[in-house]
Design an enzyme around this catalytic site. Sequence first.
Site, short mmCIF file in Angstrom:
data_model
loop_
_atom_site.label_atom_id
_atom_site.label_comp_id
_atom_site.label_asym_id
_atom_site.label_seq_id
_atom_site.Cartn_x
_atom_site.Cartn_y
_atom_site.Cartn_z
N CYS A 43 11.21 13.85 30.71
CA CYS A 43 11.96 15.03 31.11
C CYS A 43 11.02 16.24 31.20
CB CYS A 43 13.09 15.33 30.12
SG CYS A 43 14.15 16.71 30.64
N ASP A 45 11.64 19.06 30.18
CA ASP A 45 11.91 19.89 28.99
C ASP A 45 10.61 20.23 28.25
OD1 ASP A 45 12.66 20.65 26.21
OD2 ASP A 45 14.68 20.16 26.90
N ARG A 47 10.01 20.94 25.36
CA ARG A 47 9.88 20.45 23.98
C ARG A 47 9.41 19.00 23.90
NH1 ARG A 47 15.97 21.71 22.61
NH2 ARG A 47 16.04 20.69 24.65
N CYS A 102 19.31 16.67 25.78
CA CYS A 102 18.81 16.93 27.14
C CYS A 102 19.83 17.76 27.93
CB CYS A 102 18.56 15.60 27.85
SG CYS A 102 17.85 15.80 29.51
CO CO Z 1 15.88 16.92 29.22
#
Ligand code: CO
Length: 218
Positions: A43, A45, A47, A102
Site C-alpha cells: 500500500c 500508506d 506507515r 488501510c
Molecule cells: Co492502505
Amino acid sequence: MPDLYNRIFENNKRWVAEKNETDPNFFNRLSKGQNPPILWIGCSDSRVPANEITGTEPGEIFVHRNIANMVVHTDMNMLSVLDYAVNVLEVKHVIVCGHYGCGGINAALENKQVGIIDNWLRHIKDVYRLHKAEIDAIQDIDQKSRRMVEINVQEQVFDLSKTSIIQNAWAQNQTVYIHGIVYDVSNGILKDLNLNISNNQHLDSVYKLDIDQIIGNN
Ligand code: CO
C-alpha cells in the site's frame, strides 16, 4: 525551524556517511546493478515502508505500491513492474502486503463519494461483493475492516496467479512463490497468511491459460 523537506537532505548526508563507514563498498556494489529476490506489492500508506519493516537493504526488494496494494490486471504500471521483476530480475518471491487500518479498504466498505479515487476503490468493492456474506456477518467495525484487509490480500494473490506473466513463468518451471502478508500498523508485526502459491492448480479452469500454447508462442 527547518521543515521536513529541508530535513531530508540533511538526513541523506548523514545516511550516506553512515553507509560509507559501515560498508565502504555499499554504493560501489549497488552501482553495478540490482538482483533483488523479492517483488513487493504494498500500500502507498506512509506507515508501511517495505524496506524498514522487513529489515532489508537497498537492492533487496523491488517495490510497487498503490492504494490498498491492488493487483489490477489492466494496470499497465503494475503489469510492467511485474513483468520486469519476473522476467528480467527473475525474483523468487512476489509478496502482496496489506495492512490493518488501510484507508482504501475502509473507504471501499462505505458508500461515501471521495472523488476520482472512487474508480480505484471499485476494485476493492468487487472483492467485498465476492465475500459480502462473511464480511457483513461481522458486527464489530474494526474486525470487519481487519478481515476485509486479509481477504483483499488473498484476492490480490489470486489475481497475480491469474496473470499471463505468472502463469508463463510457472509453465517454464521458473520458481516464483506468491505470498500474502498483512502488516499491523499498531504493533509493527507482519503476519504471513500462508498462501504460498507456486503453481496454477488452485485456479478455476476459467483462468487457466493453455500452457503448451504459451510456450509455443514465446
Ligand atoms: Co492502505
